[in-house]
Design a protein around this motif. Structure first.
Motif, PDB file in Angstrom:
ATOM      1  N   HIS A   1       0.828  -1.205   0.000  1.00 17.38           N
ATOM      2  CA  HIS A   1       0.000   0.000   0.000  1.00 17.38           C
ATOM      3  C   HIS A   1       0.869   1.265   0.000  1.00 17.38           C
TER       4      HIS A   1
ATOM      5  N   LYS B   1       1.688   2.252  -3.424  1.00  9.97           N
ATOM      6  CA  LYS B   1       0.543   2.884  -4.100  1.00  9.97           C
ATOM      7  C   LYS B   1       0.299   4.293  -3.568  1.00  9.97           C
TER       8      LYS B   1
ATOM      9  N   THR C   1       0.132   7.759  -5.690  1.00  9.84           N
ATOM     10  CA  THR C   1      -1.055   8.612  -5.612  1.00  9.84           C
ATOM     11  C   THR C   1      -0.681  10.051  -5.283  1.00  9.84           C
TER      12      THR C   1
ATOM     13  N   ASP D   1     -11.773   4.016  -1.375  1.00  8.42           N
ATOM     14  CA  ASP D   1     -10.648   3.150  -1.031  1.00  8.42           C
ATOM     15  C   ASP D   1      -9.900   2.754  -2.306  1.00  8.42           C
ATOM     16  N   HIS D   2      -8.568   2.832  -2.263  1.00  8.83           N
ATOM     17  CA  HIS D   2      -7.713   2.393  -3.374  1.00  8.83           C
ATOM     18  C   HIS D   2      -7.991   3.183  -4.655  1.00  8.83           C
ATOM     19  N   GLN D   3      -8.569   4.370  -4.530  1.00  6.23           N
ATOM     20  CA  GLN D   3      -9.000   5.126  -5.711  1.00  6.23           C
ATOM     21  C   GLN D   3      -7.890   6.063  -6.186  1.00  6.23           C
TER      22      GLN D   3
END
Length: 888
Positions: free
Chosen positions: A6, A9, A13, A213-215
């Motif tokens: 994560h 990521k 982001t 979430d995770h967007q």
């Protein structure tokens, strides 16, 4: 995914976000999820980009805070919630403006004292995603009678009367994600989104959240909004921020907003997705969390604060590091146990790191304070006397059994000496015989175990390491009448004549083959290992306690689901092996051994249903026909001065897909019960609302749950046992979950979690406290709070000192009040002490300190709010009060 996956990521982001801000002047703002840790994790990789982040915050493009992390509110303590705000505000302030929004987007229910906590932090608005059903059937406002609110906007009030504007994410916090740029797709998208938002909104201001979430960042958002403006000329589409949105909303709020008080736990739903069973997923994680929180807030911080008053520097930085490391385990999908196994491997490491720091700080503080305690009262016993100090930091006067290891006759040696010879030298001149005395010279009943000669070392602050050999003993005894925030001194006196000189021991607690009692309680065991408890003060008898119940569980980490037709397997009537294992004047213990034959797992159908994502309510799996033994070892202990029965359970779990609870019949029929929560003991309905369909009505607790009526009550307390249910039976039975074994995460995909089956050795500590109902329940609650806080010991030497051998640093009184914490404020350097009112009536807090001090009222942010307190401080019903203590 695991943390570092994560993390990668996250870096991508934030990089994309910065690039979007730089390339698109119409991309106005981004809310960093109410947390500062997002930036902390980013700058861990790119520290050179701090100035860019700071500039974006100063420009109002990035919003930071108010929290350090997004916690689960019910599984983290009151002090952890406060530290979360304090550290979040502190970190956010170094970048720019602090987001003053009570942000709870995805908490699995919301704590009742949130409004009071937020108001004390200067926050008047909260947004949240769960806990309230806003409207009636098909969103019809006229059908909303009896529900929390007809709108997504409401007034949310804490039990003390504090209130904030509450905004429910009625269409969830992703209702504006992935906005199409294509006009045809955008028309279909907006027709639905606008209609749904209008159904819930009380004003013309519609909130749409562009993320999830995770967007990833929507880099073409500005173009998407341009298209929307062309399609809907009567609507104004604003890429806004929470501050501007809330300001506009408040200007147009209607006067008929619903007032909702206390906890938001989804009680007006069908009961399946309140997600309360996350309180029993991976119980071992909850237990580590309880140990860690208690260590920091009830031991390390108070001891460091008291040591600071005697001249030792307060370790602000290290305590903040320990708190941050702990709080990195507090996000709801982490502490709730609903993540993949790799998450918990790392969490256990974080707990260990935080507790190592906390333990080191507590040890050093206790050692420093002990050096200031006058132990010269033990000089008359000779230079071989071994003084030590016992510290009680629970905030309540107490007596209790304590175990301490002491060393004497240390022989330091250097590299030129033979360690074997040094060992033999110490062994030849020392022994394990002797007796224990208190500061008044009274002999104390003690169990002494000679640990022999052993190696040890010191790390002095002014020289190289100092190895030594010494005789060591493990002493267990009852420390009586310990002050609420204070200490008492004792000394081990080595003596070969100890047994001859020993005075006759007191009456033992064991009164029969299967009975034990003190002046408060009488315990009688049955052949099946259950027991009864007689409250000798009230005369009330509590029978059938301690039955174990095991059922199947074909749910997931989020939700418990018992198989259709499943019948509970219990220890009722099953012969147990009962042994008396401890029989001393200060404590008696019986050991109870159960072996239950239970199914090895669910049958093979469960695996198929998991793989094909059959919704848990539709599953047809049952428990396997194959049986395996479930070994349960229970140790029930009664201490000489205690009002509680203490229990330690060890479970050898070789089975999957099941839940184990202990049943504690209260003998009270009551429509309500009481559960320890965040800065309150919440009153809850035992029978759920009519729309509740889930056969299970499990709920959260912090430390304890209580059922009481006229003249009778039973409080069950646990250490890291956060799930209970008050059964709707004739006995008002409290069922406390000790273990829940499941094999999948659940939610939106197939994620196997074999570690969540919790195979192997599991432990649980709990206690039972009877009381007489009424205001006597507050004494039981204090006993439950004390149960969670261990006594701390520190060996010292014989010396004169400025502190007497028995000393109370701070004395307080207040009917219905609970002590929370004592620490030092980083801003003012003053002591900060906190209490909260458990009662539904005002109270008064009176405080006496041991020095020449000035008291003033503060808040959870440790700001001075009112002038000097002369005698007492009024405390509102359910009020949270913080008192600053400064030296004159």
């Amino acid at each position: 995914m695991p943390y570092e996956a994560h993390h990668v990521k996250l870096i991508e982001t934030i990089d994309t976000l910065i690039e979007t801000f730089e390339s698109d002047p119409e991309f106005k703002s981004f809310y960093l999820d109410g947390q500062t840790i997002v930036v902390e994790d980013y700058l861990q990789v790119y520290p050179e980009k701090r100035e860019i982040i700071q500039r974006l915050c100063d420009e109002g493009k990035l919003s930071l805070g108010p929290w350090y992390i997004l916690q689960d509110e019910f599984l983290t303590s009151g002090e952890a919630n406060v530290r979360n705000l304090q550290i979040g505000h502190r970190d956010a302030s170094t970048f720019g403006p602090i987001s003053k929004l009570g942000y709870f987007p995805d908490s699995f229910g919301n704590m009742g004292q949130a409004a009071q906590i937020l108001q004390q932090a200067g926050i008047s608005t909260s947004v949240f995603g769960r806990g309230v059903k806003a409207t009636g059937f098909n969103n019809r406002v006229e059908d909303a009678s009896g529900l929390e609110s007809p709108y997504s906007e409401l007034i949310w009030q804490s039990p003390d009367g504090s209130s904030v504007l509450g905004i429910l994410f009625a269409n969830w916090y992703n209702n504006g994600m992935e906005i199409p740029v294509d006009p045809e797709a955008a028309k279909a998208y907006w027709d639905i989104r606008l209609e749904r938002a209008r159904q819930y909104a009380s004003t013309r201001h519609l909130l749409l959240m562009n993320g999830c979430d995770h967007q990833p960042i929507q880099t073409d958002l500005s173009e998407a909004l341009r298209v929307a403006r062309e399609l809907y000329p009567d609507c104004e589409f604003i890429h806004s921020n929470f501050d501007d949105y809330v300001k506009a909303l408040k200007e147009e709020l209607p006067e008929d907003l619903t007032l909702t008080t206390g906890e938001l736990r989804g009680q007006h739903t069908d009961g399946w997705y309140s997600l309360v069973n996350t309180a029993s997923a991976r119980v071992y994680i909850k237990q580590l969390n309880q140990q860690n929180q208690t260590l920091l807030e009830k031991t390390a911080e108070p001891l460091a604060a008291l040591a600071h008053g005697l001249g030792k520097a307060y370790p602000h930085g290290l305590l903040q590091y320990a708190w941050k490391t702990l709080m990195q385990n507090h996000p709801h999908d982490s502490i709730c146990g609903c993540s993949v196994d790799e998450v918990y491997h790392e969490m256990k490491t974080r707990f260990a790191k935080s507790m190592e720091v906390g333990s080191s700080l507590a040890t050093e503080s206790a050692k420093f304070i002990s050096s200031k305690v006058d132990s010269s009262v033990f000089a008359s016993y000779g230079d071989q006397a071994v003084p030590f100090v016992v510290y009680n930091t629970s905030g309540y006067a107490t007596s209790g059994a304590v175990t301490v290891e002491v060393e004497w006759s240390r022989r330091f040696f250097n590299q030129s000496e033979d360690p074997v010879a040094v060992f033999n030298e110490v062994a030849g001149r020392t022994h394990g015989e002797g007796y224990l005395v208190d500061a008044a010279g009274l002999r104390i009943d003690v169990t002494a175990v000679d640990l022999g000669v052993r190696f040890g070392y010191e790390l002095p602050g002014d020289k190289f390491r100092q190895p030594y050999m010494a005789r060591a003993l493990r002493l267990t005894f009852e420390a009586t009448n310990l002050p609420a925030l204070g200490l008492a001194s004792y000394a081990w006196i080595p003596s070969k004549d100890a047994q001859v000189e020993q005075e006759p021991q007191d009456v033992y607690l064991v009164t029969g083959d299967l009975t034990m009692e003190n002046e408060h309680l009488r315990v009688s065991l049955e052949q099946d290992g259950s027991f009864s408890l007689l409250d000798k003060i009230s005369g009330q008898l509590y029978s059938g306690l301690g039955i174990y119940e095991d059922v199947g569980d074909i749910g997931n980490e989020y939700i418990f689901k018992q198989p259709i037709g499943d019948t509970a397997i219990t220890s009722r009537g099953v012969q147990a092996e009962i042994t008396l294992t401890e029989d001393t004047p200060y404590r008696a213990t019986f050991e109870i051994r159960h072996t239950l034959e239970i199914p090895a797992s669910a049958n093979e159908l469960l695996q198929q249903e998991v793989e094909t994502m059959v919704e848990f309510r539709q599953r047809q799996a049952i428990r396997s026909q194959q049986l395996v033994p479930l070994h349960i070892v229970t140790r029930i202990s009664l201490e000489r001065s205690s009002h509680a029965l203490q229990v330690h359970t060890t479970i050898d779990n070789q089975s999957k897909d099941h839940r184990l609870r202990v049943l504690l019949p209260s003998g009270v029929q009551s429509a309500v019960h009481y559960a320890d929560s965040v800065f309150e003991v919440a009153e809850r309905q035992t029978v759920p609302a009519p729309e509740w369909e889930n056969p299970s009505n499990c709920q959260h607790m912090q430390s304890f749950v209580d059922v009481h009526g006229d003249g009778r009550g039973l409080t069950a307390a646990g250490k890291g046992l956060n799930e209970y249910e008050v059964l709707r039976d004739a006995e008002g039975t409290i069922a406390v979950t000790l273990l829940r074994s499941v094999g999948e995460l659940g939610d939106w995909g197939v994620f196997h979690t074999p570690d969540a089956q919790c195979l192997g050795a599991n432990e649980a500590e709990w206690s039972i406290i009877p009381h007489r109902g009424g205001d006597t329940r507050f004494d039981a609650y204090r006993e439950a709070y004390r149960f969670a806080v261990p006594l701390i010991t520190a060996q010292t030497d014989i010396h004169e000192g400025e502190l007497p051998p028995v000393h109370n640093f701070l004395t307080w009184e207040g009917k219905g009040l609970a002590f929370s914490n004592l620490k030092l404020s980083e801003g003012s350097g003053d002591l900060m002490a906190r209490w909260y009112n458990l009662a539904d009536a005002p109270s008064e807090l009176s405080i006496q300190t041991s020095g020449d001090t000035v008291l003033y009222a503060s808040n959870i942010m440790e700001q001075h709010t009112s002038d000097v307190l002369e005698e007492s401080l009024p405390v509102s019903k359910a009020g949270i009060v913080t008192v600053g203590i400064s030296s004159r």
